[in-house]
Design an enzyme around this catalytic site. Structure first.
Site, mmCIF file in Angstrom:
data_model
loop_
_atom_site.group_PDB
_atom_site.id
_atom_site.type_symbol
_atom_site.label_atom_id
_atom_site.label_comp_id
_atom_site.label_asym_id
_atom_site.label_seq_id
_atom_site.Cartn_x
_atom_site.Cartn_y
_atom_site.Cartn_z
ATOM 1 N N ASN A 104 -3.718 -5.521 12.323
ATOM 2 C CA ASN A 104 -5.018 -4.857 12.464
ATOM 3 C C ASN A 104 -5.900 -5.488 13.543
ATOM 4 O OD1 ASN A 104 -4.830 -2.686 10.472
ATOM 5 N ND2 ASN A 104 -4.655 -4.372 8.997
ATOM 6 N N ASN B 32 -4.171 -10.298 6.897
ATOM 7 C CA ASN B 32 -3.886 -9.020 7.551
ATOM 8 C C ASN B 32 -5.061 -8.311 8.220
ATOM 9 O OD1 ASN B 32 -1.353 -9.576 6.720
ATOM 10 N ND2 ASN B 32 -1.263 -8.067 5.095
ATOM 11 N N GLY C 30 8.601 -7.578 0.015
ATOM 12 C CA GLY C 30 7.853 -6.336 0.097
ATOM 13 C C GLY C 30 8.753 -5.129 0.187
ATOM 14 N N ARG C 31 9.168 -4.807 1.426
ATOM 15 C CA ARG C 31 9.927 -3.567 1.628
ATOM 16 C C ARG C 31 11.171 -3.465 0.744
ATOM 17 N NH1 ARG C 31 9.664 -4.345 7.903
ATOM 18 N NH2 ARG C 31 9.488 -6.431 7.026
ATOM 19 N N THR D 99 0.844 -1.198 0.000
ATOM 20 C CA THR D 99 0.000 0.000 0.000
ATOM 21 C C THR D 99 0.875 1.242 0.000
ATOM 22 O OG1 THR D 99 -1.874 -1.076 1.050
ATOM 23 C CG2 THR D 99 -1.657 1.284 1.426
ATOM 24 N N TYR E 2 -8.263 -8.025 7.418
ATOM 25 C CA TYR E 2 -9.321 -7.394 6.624
ATOM 26 C C TYR E 2 -10.554 -8.307 6.533
ATOM 27 C CZ TYR E 2 -5.636 -4.047 5.865
ATOM 28 O OH TYR E 2 -4.649 -3.119 6.080
ATOM 29 N N ARG F 138 -4.083 -14.850 -0.662
ATOM 30 C CA ARG F 138 -3.093 -14.548 0.378
ATOM 31 C C ARG F 138 -3.703 -14.775 1.758
ATOM 32 N NH1 ARG F 138 0.553 -9.195 1.986
ATOM 33 N NH2 ARG F 138 2.518 -10.278 1.704
ATOM 34 N N GLN G 88 -4.321 -7.112 -6.489
ATOM 35 C CA GLN G 88 -4.742 -7.674 -5.204
ATOM 36 C C GLN G 88 -6.115 -7.132 -4.827
ATOM 37 O OE1 GLN G 88 -3.517 -6.666 -1.257
ATOM 38 N NE2 GLN G 88 -2.977 -8.784 -0.770
ATOM 39 N N HIS H 34 -7.230 -10.921 -1.309
ATOM 40 C CA HIS H 34 -6.602 -10.563 -0.030
ATOM 41 C C HIS H 34 -7.388 -11.204 1.120
ATOM 42 C CE1 HIS H 34 -4.403 -8.559 2.998
ATOM 43 N NE2 HIS H 34 -4.309 -7.344 2.484
HETATM 44 C C1 8OZ Z 1 0.010 -1.102 5.255
HETATM 45 C C2 8OZ Z 1 -0.764 0.053 5.270
HETATM 46 C C3 8OZ Z 1 -2.041 0.019 4.800
HETATM 47 C C4 8OZ Z 1 -2.566 -1.164 4.305
HETATM 48 C C5 8OZ Z 1 -2.037 -4.877 4.350
HETATM 49 C C6 8OZ Z 1 -3.117 -3.566 2.656
HETATM 50 O O1 8OZ Z 1 -1.509 -4.929 5.458
HETATM 51 C C7 8OZ Z 1 -2.345 -3.573 3.730
HETATM 52 C C8 8OZ Z 1 -1.791 -2.321 4.278
HETATM 53 C C9 8OZ Z 1 -0.502 -2.263 4.758
HETATM 54 O O2 8OZ Z 1 -2.359 -5.908 3.747
#
Ligand code: 8OZ
Length: 371
Positions: A241, A184, A328-329, A27, A186, A233, A99, A181
């Site tokens: 979160n 994480n 990623g990073r 993101t 969501y 994923r 994604q 997705h």
């Molecule tokens: C970092 C900041 C905002 C969203 C994820 C889509 O953790 C994200 C995300 C990561 O999967």
């Protein structure tokens, strides 16, 4: 047993990839009004030497949006913007999946249709932060997520349909496929895990019920664009979160056994805490998860992610533990990460203060080895 190198080509569902290195979804909050820009096309094009690019999270609807300036895939101007991105990647011989993302409770009323409450399996707040634009100054800032409302069961087919339509939109915009997705913290994971799903209907309680929504979404997306262009994923023990499950091993083994007959292109596993330590307090046996999938006939590729170094990634593929590794990073700061890994060259450090929001700086201005 044939052994493979991280740098070998690989067949991923319908696609022949140049190497086994994926760019993980990241993101970046650089799509004002949720519309992808030419700058994003430059950014993704710079990273096209990845075997596969997985785009940043792309909300399947406005309801699925939880952060300011993330790019959607449900309006004509968004599809047009993405076409510029996919063209830039394909011009370099790369491959890119979108994604598909619904944040569920990880959102804020200011981002929701009509300023309403974000939606969730149960009315339990996520105890997470989200990124919004300050109404007065327009500057990005982090705020607490809003109290969600519990979805009515009759709303769920609409959410499944939003994923399927976004998958068709992705193909129409030039994406080679989609990653769902399911990680994480969501929406799909909020249904999976018992810390966020306390429903007493067909969508909560038992593992069968908690896996129902993600399975419905995966089936609908496969029906829309073909399973050989679809990945999923997951992040079995990530606390991202504010998510938690009391017994992730049987939950995820059930999910993967149920997915096995569908013929997905890949399963993408975030090991440990997303963007954080690979070792977390809650034990999880990833090899057993993979074995459950294979035993149930699950084919496709096994992609791993989170904190992989060059050495770890080489070993993961050479040992047969994984087919692909997502970075990623390191891809934020190294557009030519594949070449750097090949040469064992030093990596540019990333600038954290430019990860979310902004423009060129910390986005398209990281140097390659040759420039
Ligand atoms: C970092 C900041 C905002 C969203 C994820 C889509 O953790 C994200 C995300 C990561 O999967």
């Amino acid at each position: 047993m044939t052994t493979h190198s991280l740098f070998d080509s690989v067949q991923l569902g319908a696609l022949a990839l140049r190497n086994r290195i994926a760019m993980a979804p990241l993101t970046r909050n650089r799509a004002p009004g949720a519309v992808p820009t030419p700058l994003m096309a430059t950014y993704y094009g710079q990273r096209a030497s990845a075997g596969l690019i997985i785009s940043e999270g792309v909300p399947v609807s406005q309801q699925g949006q939880g952060y300011a300036d993330v790019p959607g895939l449900y309006q004509p101007e968004q599809l047009q913007g993405w076409q510029g991105v996919t063209d830039a990647v394909h011009a370099q011989g790369g491959a890119i999946f979108a994604q598909l993302w619904h944040v569920g409770r990880v959102s804020h009323t200011s981002l929701q249709p009509g300023g309403g409450a974000p939606v969730a399996p149960s009315a339990i707040a996520s105890k997470a932060k989200t990124y919004v634009l300050d109404a007065a100054s327009g500057a990005g800032c982090f705020v607490d997520t809003s109290e969600p409302r519990a979805l009515d069961a009759h709303e769920l087919p609409g959410i499944v349909a939003d994923f399927a339509q976004a998958a068709r939109n992705a193909r129409q915009s030039g994406f080679d496929g989609v990653e769902i997705h399911g990680a994480n913290g969501y929406l799909l994971e909020q249904f999976l895990k018992d810390g966020s799903n306390q429903r007493t209907d067909d969508w909560g309680g038992s593992i069968e019920n908690r896996t129902r929504l993600v399975l419905d979404v995966v089936r609908a997306v496969c029906a829309a664009i073909g399973a050989d262009r679809v990945g999923l994923r997951i992040s079995p023990v990530s606390p991202a979160n504010g998510i938690h499950d009391s017994a992730p091993q049987p939950l995820f083994e059930h999910l993967l056994r149920a997915l096995a007959p569908l013929g997905l292109a890949y399963i993408h596993v975030v090991e440990g805490s997303t963007g954080g330590p690979r070792e977390v307090e809650q034990p999880f046996d990833y090899a057993a998860l993979k074995a459950a999938y294979r035993d149930a006939g699950g084919q496709g590729r096994w992609m791993v992610n989170n904190g992989y170094t060059r050495a770890l990634a080489l070993e993961a593929v050479a040992s047969g533990y994984a087919d692909m590794v997502a970075f990623g990073r390191d891809f934020i700061a190294n557009p030519d990460l594949v070449e750097r890994l090949r040469q064992d060259a030093p990596l540019n450090p990333g600038q954290r203060n430019t990860y979310y929001g902004g423009g060129v700086q910390g986005y398209t201005d990281y140097p390659t080895l040759s420039a």
